[in-house]
Design a protein around this motif. Structure first.
Motif, PDB file in Angstrom:
ATOM      1  N   LYS A  28      16.044  -4.317 -31.272  1.00 50.67           N
ATOM      2  CA  LYS A  28      15.646  -5.019 -32.609  1.00 50.67           C
ATOM      3  C   LYS A  28      16.462  -4.529 -34.039  1.00 50.67           C
ATOM      4  O   LYS A  28      16.414  -5.763 -34.735  1.00 50.67           O
ATOM      5  CB  LYS A  28      14.250  -4.364 -33.146  1.00 50.67           C
ATOM      6  N   ILE A  29      17.123  -3.530 -34.330  1.00 51.39           N
ATOM      7  CA  ILE A  29      18.079  -3.434 -35.116  1.00 51.39           C
ATOM      8  C   ILE A  29      19.126  -4.219 -34.868  1.00 51.39           C
ATOM      9  O   ILE A  29      19.798  -4.959 -36.157  1.00 51.39           O
ATOM     10  CB  ILE A  29      18.593  -1.887 -35.135  1.00 51.39           C
ATOM     11  N   GLU A  32      18.222  -7.959 -35.926  1.00 52.66           N
ATOM     12  CA  GLU A  32      18.209  -8.013 -37.676  1.00 52.66           C
ATOM     13  C   GLU A  32      19.577  -8.202 -38.235  1.00 52.66           C
ATOM     14  O   GLU A  32      19.846  -8.625 -39.194  1.00 52.66           O
ATOM     15  CB  GLU A  32      17.599  -6.784 -38.084  1.00 52.66           C
ATOM     16  N   GLU A  35      21.383 -11.414 -37.479  1.00 53.23           N
ATOM     17  CA  GLU A  35      20.655 -12.394 -38.259  1.00 53.23           C
ATOM     18  C   GLU A  35      21.064 -12.350 -39.709  1.00 53.23           C
ATOM     19  O   GLU A  35      21.462 -13.236 -40.355  1.00 53.23           O
ATOM     20  CB  GLU A  35      19.098 -12.423 -38.174  1.00 53.23           C
ATOM     21  N   SER A  36      21.254 -11.254 -40.218  1.00 54.74           N
ATOM     22  CA  SER A  36      21.539 -10.936 -41.523  1.00 54.74           C
ATOM     23  C   SER A  36      22.910 -11.704 -41.841  1.00 54.74           C
ATOM     24  O   SER A  36      23.311 -11.876 -42.871  1.00 54.74           O
ATOM     25  CB  SER A  36      21.374  -9.558 -41.835  1.00 54.74           C
ATOM     26  N   TYR A  48      26.499  -3.477 -44.962  1.00 56.11           N
ATOM     27  CA  TYR A  48      26.435  -2.594 -43.848  1.00 56.11           C
ATOM     28  C   TYR A  48      27.436  -1.567 -43.728  1.00 56.11           C
ATOM     29  O   TYR A  48      27.079  -0.527 -43.335  1.00 56.11           O
ATOM     30  CB  TYR A  48      26.138  -3.461 -42.355  1.00 56.11           C
TER      31      TYR A  48
END
Length: 430
Positions: A28-29, A32, A35-36, A48
């Motif tokens: 999931k991380i 994310e 997509e970011s 990041y």
């Protein structure tokens, strides 16, 4: 107290491996992050990098000045070692080059295969507690030999906003001109999707942590990838001629990589098995990374005692190890019996680190038993193959009815008519 298990070989041995497919939370991380970066580009990369690497960068691209500074600060003797290693690696991979080929039959049919290098490749180089100049050389040089024009290197910066001098020195030797201080899943996203600064590539190679591995898996299809690498593995196939202290040292050379690394001895000698187990325990205490190596040996270290060399080889083929050492009488004669291994190191003086750093063959190898169907990283990974087909009118007319019949066998009438349309009038109108 750690002691390697000694296990007699049975018809159905169970190979214990560490396979980490990541947790649902980790996936999931990664999704994310991907997509970011796809949406926000450079802004996401910088954010990041600050979050995960603890550094706020003014610029992500490594400058010529930084590369020059790294080379000047690097030990000249080690620089020469890197240069010689690079020469060996390049020479080995140059033997893998393939040439476009064409054949022509008597009826005028021309068939062939065209080899074209990829336009661009991204190379991920791990950061963290250790620097890996060898990863730079092993991933970049086959691409260079293949003829890839644009090679982009990404690697996470340290808390000073720099990349290790050894990594930059290796990149310079290998001829990398585009280097970015970005790591993790966000670097994979940048290579796959592109940002304002980083143009996307066609293929991503290089090892990384679980987040990098999961990111590579997710972007596969948008770009090509080399493999999803697992923890390192070594198997030593040995008889009573092997020396216990050398075998133990070789087993530990992989155990120190990762707590999940696998180290296996397969031998026909009980004496060697017992003495190697004692040597492993003794040498463990002297290693700087002994806690990592201890955990690896405790959980994934094993010694298989086989009744015959033939049975020992069966075990090795069942393991399909990333690295295989053969330390036995007439070791070269045993090589043809090995069906599954990423790299085969033959004889007492072919210790696994010889291949890791210097000999020339690639150290990016299939893990987790995938040597059953996979190969080391090689020049073919960086080229595409296009088929060339030219049918003369003579050849076409000889085979048209067969081709149309085959098409109708599959229920594809338009395919058949595409062939038959050329039978109604000359192939090349006057």
């Amino acid at each position: 107290m750690i002691d390697m298990r000694i296990q007699k070989v049975t018809d159905d041995i169970s190979i214990q491996r560490s396979v980490d497919n990541g947790t649902e939370e980790q996936r999931k991380i990664v999704l994310e992050i991907l997509e970011s970066v796809r949406r926000e580009g450079d802004r996401a990369l910088l954010a990041y990098t600050e979050t995960f690497d603890g550094i706020k960068l003014d610029r992500m691209r490594v400058s010529e000045e930084e590369i020059h500074e790294a080379i000047q600060s690097f030990d000249p003797k080690l620089l020469k070692v890197l240069e010689e290693a690079a020469k060996n690696i390049r020479r080995f991979h140059e033997k893998q080059r393939r040439e476009t080929w064409i054949t022509q039959d008597e009826n005028g049919t021309i068939l062939g295969q065209k080899f074209t290098p990829l336009d661009s490749v991204g190379v991920y180089v791990p950061g963290g507690t250790a620097a890996y100049p060898s990863s730079v050389l092993m991933n970049v040089l086959p691409a260079k030999v293949a003829g890839v024009k644009r090679i982009v290197m990404v690697s996470p910066p340290d808390q000073n906003g720099k990349l290790p001098a050894g990594v930059l020195a290796a990149a310079h030797i290998a001829g990398v001109e585009e280097i970015w201080k970005v790591g993790g899943a966000q670097a994979i996203a940048a290579l796959a999707y592109g940002t304002e600064s980083i143009q996307p590539v066609d293929k991503i190679v290089g090892p990384g942590n679980i987040y990098v591995a999961l990111a590579k898996r997710e972007v596969f299809g948008k770009v090509d990838i080399d493999m999803i690498a697992g923890p390192s593995e070594i198997a030593v196939l040995a008889d009573d001629t092997a020396l216990p202290h050398e075998v133990a040292a070789d087993l530990l050379s992989q155990a120190e990589h990762d707590p999940r690394a696998t180290s296996v001895l397969v031998t026909t000698s009980r004496t060697l098995a017992e003495e190697t187990a004692r040597e492993v325990q003794k040498q463990l205490e002297q290693l700087p990374r002994k806690e990592i190596a201890k955990q690896s040996i405790d959980e994934y270290g094993v010694i298989y005692l086989a009744p015959t060399m033939e049975k020992a080889i069966e075990v090795v083929n069942q393991i399909a190890p990333e690295h295989l050492e053969i330390v036995a009488r007439n070791a070269l004669e045993l090589v043809p019996m090995i069906r599954h291994a990423g790299a085969i190191f033959v004889g007492r003086f072919s210790s696994e680190p010889v291949g890791d750093y210097f000999a020339g063959p690639n150290h990016v190898l299939p893990t987790n038993g995938t040597a059953r169907f996979s190969s080391p990283l090689n020049v073919d990974e960086f080229i595409k193959k296009s088929s060339i087909i030219y049918y003369s009118e003579t050849s076409f007319r000889q085979n048209a009815e067969k081709i149309a019949a085959f098409a109708r066998l599959e229920g594809l009438e338009a395919h058949a008519r595409a062939i038959e349309s050329r039978l109604k009038k000359p192939v090349r109108p006057e």
